[in-house]
Design a protein around this motif. Structure first.
Motif, PDB file in Angstrom:
ATOM      1  N   MET A  23       0.837  -1.201   0.000  1.00  0.00           N
ATOM      2  CA  MET A  23       0.000   0.000   0.000  1.00  0.00           C
ATOM      3  C   MET A  23       0.870   1.249   0.000  1.00  0.00           C
ATOM      4  O   MET A  23       1.862   1.321   0.730  1.00  0.00           O
ATOM      5  N   GLU A  24       0.500   2.242  -0.807  1.00  0.00           N
ATOM      6  CA  GLU A  24       1.295   3.453  -0.955  1.00  0.00           C
ATOM      7  C   GLU A  24       0.618   4.658  -0.301  1.00  0.00           C
ATOM      8  O   GLU A  24      -0.601   4.766  -0.295  1.00  0.00           O
ATOM      9  N   ASN A  25       1.460   5.559   0.265  1.00  0.00           N
ATOM     10  CA  ASN A  25       1.004   6.873   0.726  1.00  0.00           C
ATOM     11  C   ASN A  25      -0.211   6.791   1.649  1.00  0.00           C
ATOM     12  O   ASN A  25      -1.226   7.466   1.432  1.00  0.00           O
ATOM     13  N   TYR A  26      -0.082   5.996   2.699  1.00  0.00           N
ATOM     14  CA  TYR A  26      -1.205   5.823   3.624  1.00  0.00           C
ATOM     15  C   TYR A  26      -1.587   7.144   4.296  1.00  0.00           C
ATOM     16  O   TYR A  26      -2.769   7.433   4.490  1.00  0.00           O
ATOM     17  N   TYR A  27      -0.581   7.938   4.635  1.00  0.00           N
ATOM     18  CA  TYR A  27      -0.868   9.211   5.310  1.00  0.00           C
ATOM     19  C   TYR A  27      -1.543  10.199   4.359  1.00  0.00           C
ATOM     20  O   TYR A  27      -2.382  11.002   4.782  1.00  0.00           O
ATOM     21  N   VAL A  28      -1.193  10.134   3.091  1.00  0.00           N
ATOM     22  CA  VAL A  28      -1.878  10.964   2.098  1.00  0.00           C
ATOM     23  C   VAL A  28      -3.329  10.520   1.998  1.00  0.00           C
ATOM     24  O   VAL A  28      -4.246  11.350   1.887  1.00  0.00           O
ATOM     25  N   PHE A  29      -3.542   9.202   2.037  1.00  0.00           N
ATOM     26  CA  PHE A  29      -4.896   8.657   2.010  1.00  0.00           C
ATOM     27  C   PHE A  29      -5.716   9.190   3.181  1.00  0.00           C
ATOM     28  O   PHE A  29      -6.884   9.582   3.014  1.00  0.00           O
ATOM     29  N   ILE A  30      -5.123   9.227   4.375  1.00  0.00           N
ATOM     30  CA  ILE A  30      -5.816   9.724   5.563  1.00  0.00           C
ATOM     31  C   ILE A  30      -6.209  11.184   5.376  1.00  0.00           C
ATOM     32  O   ILE A  30      -7.343  11.587   5.689  1.00  0.00           O
ATOM     33  N   MET A  31      -5.290  12.000   4.862  1.00  0.00           N
ATOM     34  CA  MET A  31      -5.576  13.414   4.653  1.00  0.00           C
ATOM     35  C   MET A  31      -6.701  13.601   3.637  1.00  0.00           C
ATOM     36  O   MET A  31      -7.590  14.442   3.824  1.00  0.00           O
ATOM     37  N   MET A  32      -6.696  12.808   2.582  1.00  0.00           N
ATOM     38  CA  MET A  32      -7.747  12.890   1.565  1.00  0.00           C
ATOM     39  C   MET A  32      -9.095  12.473   2.160  1.00  0.00           C
ATOM     40  O   MET A  32     -10.132  13.079   1.870  1.00  0.00           O
ATOM     41  N   LEU A  69     -14.371   2.205  -5.296  1.00  0.00           N
ATOM     42  CA  LEU A  69     -13.701   1.549  -6.418  1.00  0.00           C
ATOM     43  C   LEU A  69     -12.795   2.485  -7.213  1.00  0.00           C
ATOM     44  O   LEU A  69     -11.916   2.034  -7.928  1.00  0.00           O
ATOM     45  N   THR A  70     -13.018   3.780  -7.123  1.00  0.00           N
ATOM     46  CA  THR A  70     -12.181   4.719  -7.876  1.00  0.00           C
ATOM     47  C   THR A  70     -11.119   5.373  -6.998  1.00  0.00           C
ATOM     48  O   THR A  70     -10.057   5.758  -7.493  1.00  0.00           O
ATOM     49  N   PHE A  71     -11.396   5.494  -5.706  1.00  0.00           N
ATOM     50  CA  PHE A  71     -10.479   6.189  -4.801  1.00  0.00           C
ATOM     51  C   PHE A  71      -9.464   5.243  -4.170  1.00  0.00           C
ATOM     52  O   PHE A  71      -8.256   5.526  -4.164  1.00  0.00           O
ATOM     53  N   LEU A  72      -9.921   4.112  -3.652  1.00  0.00           N
ATOM     54  CA  LEU A  72      -9.027   3.196  -2.944  1.00  0.00           C
ATOM     55  C   LEU A  72      -7.899   2.628  -3.813  1.00  0.00           C
ATOM     56  O   LEU A  72      -6.750   2.560  -3.361  1.00  0.00           O
ATOM     57  N   PRO A  73      -8.176   2.213  -5.067  1.00  0.00           N
ATOM     58  CA  PRO A  73      -7.099   1.620  -5.876  1.00  0.00           C
ATOM     59  C   PRO A  73      -5.922   2.563  -6.136  1.00  0.00           C
ATOM     60  O   PRO A  73      -4.816   2.091  -6.449  1.00  0.00           O
ATOM     61  N   GLN A  74      -6.121   3.857  -6.001  1.00  0.00           N
ATOM     62  CA  GLN A  74      -5.038   4.803  -6.242  1.00  0.00           C
ATOM     63  C   GLN A  74      -3.923   4.688  -5.208  1.00  0.00           C
ATOM     64  O   GLN A  74      -2.814   5.169  -5.430  1.00  0.00           O
ATOM     65  N   PHE A  75      -4.213   4.025  -4.089  1.00  0.00           N
ATOM     66  CA  PHE A  75      -3.227   3.909  -3.017  1.00  0.00           C
ATOM     67  C   PHE A  75      -2.716   2.478  -2.850  1.00  0.00           C
ATOM     68  O   PHE A  75      -2.154   2.127  -1.818  1.00  0.00           O
ATOM     69  N   VAL A  76      -2.924   1.679  -3.872  1.00  0.00           N
ATOM     70  CA  VAL A  76      -2.447   0.288  -3.860  1.00  0.00           C
ATOM     71  C   VAL A  76      -1.377   0.122  -4.919  1.00  0.00           C
ATOM     72  O   VAL A  76      -1.512   0.616  -6.046  1.00  0.00           O
TER      73      VAL A  76
END
Length: 210
Positions: A1-10, A133-140
């Protein structure tokens, strides 16, 4: 998983944007109290966990890619939001009639109804499935198994949603003296009813994203 902290901020930014879930929570907190708001939040979070499970199992992809299924969820969700909006506005007509009996009914049945409203409002919104389906895959990572990352991100989004709703509900409860004034309740419930109808109409006109 990539950029977990960016995911949290988003996630935080997206959660802060008002939507049908927020409108329902506000309505129930104002009309019933803190318990109504918290029950609404629990219903919303349970629906989010179902959306998370659907994304993990690939069911959301089927709904999003099927025009028929997407339309079914869209129109059922839209009708439900419009129904809640009309019910809220209609309730204003009888606001001053049998107040004591109404309060007893709210104490007896309010929590169950609030949970159901929060649950169905979120569950029947196909835009939530599209989001997952469109947001989550961006961080995998490309080629990575999505089971655990989707599960973690769904749980994170649900947890952050719960924290925001708890803060918001307790904030409303702190100014309850103002919010409980009959005139204030009428204004806010009237606005909420119109907003819910607006969200329902907007959802009904939403086009499927393939």
């Amino acid at each position: 998983m990539e950029n977990y902290y960016v995911f949290i901020m988003m996630c935080i930014l997206l959660i802060l944007l008002p939507g049908p879930d927020t409108a329902i929570a506000i309505k129930n907190t104002i009309s019933i109290g803190k318990t109504g708001g918290l029950q609404t939040m629990l219903g919303t979070c349970c629906a989010l966990l179902i959306h998370t499970s659907a994304a993990v199992l690939g069911l959301s992809a089927i709904i999003v890619k099927s025009a028929i299924l997407f339309s079914i969820f869209k129109y059922v969700g839209a009708v439900y939001l419009i129904y809640l909006g009309i019910k809220t506005l209609w309730g204003l007509r009888n606001k001053e009639v049998a107040v004591t009996d109404e309060r007893k009914d709210e104490d007896k049945y309010g929590s169950k109804s609030c949970f159901k409203q929060g649950f169905l409002t979120n569950l029947l919104n196909p835009k939530v499935a599209v989001f997952f389906l469109t947001f989550l895959p961006q961080f995998v990572n490309p080629g990575q198994d999505t089971f655990l990352p989707f599960l973690l991100m769904g749980a994170t989004y649900t947890g952050l949603t719960a924290l925001w709703f708890i803060f918001y509900i307790y904030l409303l409860n702190q100014i309850s003296a103002f919010m409980k004034r009959p005139r204030t309740q009428k204004v806010f419930e009237g606005i909420t009813g119109i907003v819910l109808i607006g969200f329902g109409m907007k959802l009904a006109l939403e086009k499927a994203q393939h």
